[in-house]
Design a protein around this motif. Structure first.
Motif: not given
Length: 92
Positions: A1-10, A12-21
């Motif tokens: 995985m490239s650094g850009q893909q890892e950043l995109q996954i992070d 996505d997860l943080s934005s999903k957690l904020l949305r659920k919050g």
């Protein structure tokens, strides 16, 4: 995985957690309670005295379950308040 893909996954997860919050604020309370209970248990584990490890861990598990159930109960009461008191259905 490239650094850009890892950043995109992070992101996505943080934005999903904020949305659920934002949708259910007691989710964050539950997560904070879990972290707090684990931190308290780790601190107290060293000073448990003559108590056996299994008894200590059972008591810690009960405390963690109490925090989880309390958070769920508060969340349910909050949503009931919003649904039935704040957004009361109009009588015809």
């Amino acid at each position: 995985m490239s650094g850009q893909q890892e950043l995109q996954i992070d992101e996505d997860l943080s934005s999903k957690l904020l949305r659920k919050g934002k949708q259910s604020p007691f989710l964050m309370l539950g997560i904070a309670g879990l972290i707090g209970t684990c931190a308290y248990g780790a601190y107290k584990f060293k000073h448990r005295g003559q108590m056996s490890t299994s008894i200590f861990l059972m008591q810690l598990r009960v405390a963690a379950q109490g925090v989880a159930i309390g958070s769920l109960t508060l969340g349910m009461l909050y949503h009931m308040y919003v649904d039935y008191v704040v957004k009361a259905p109009k009588k015809e």
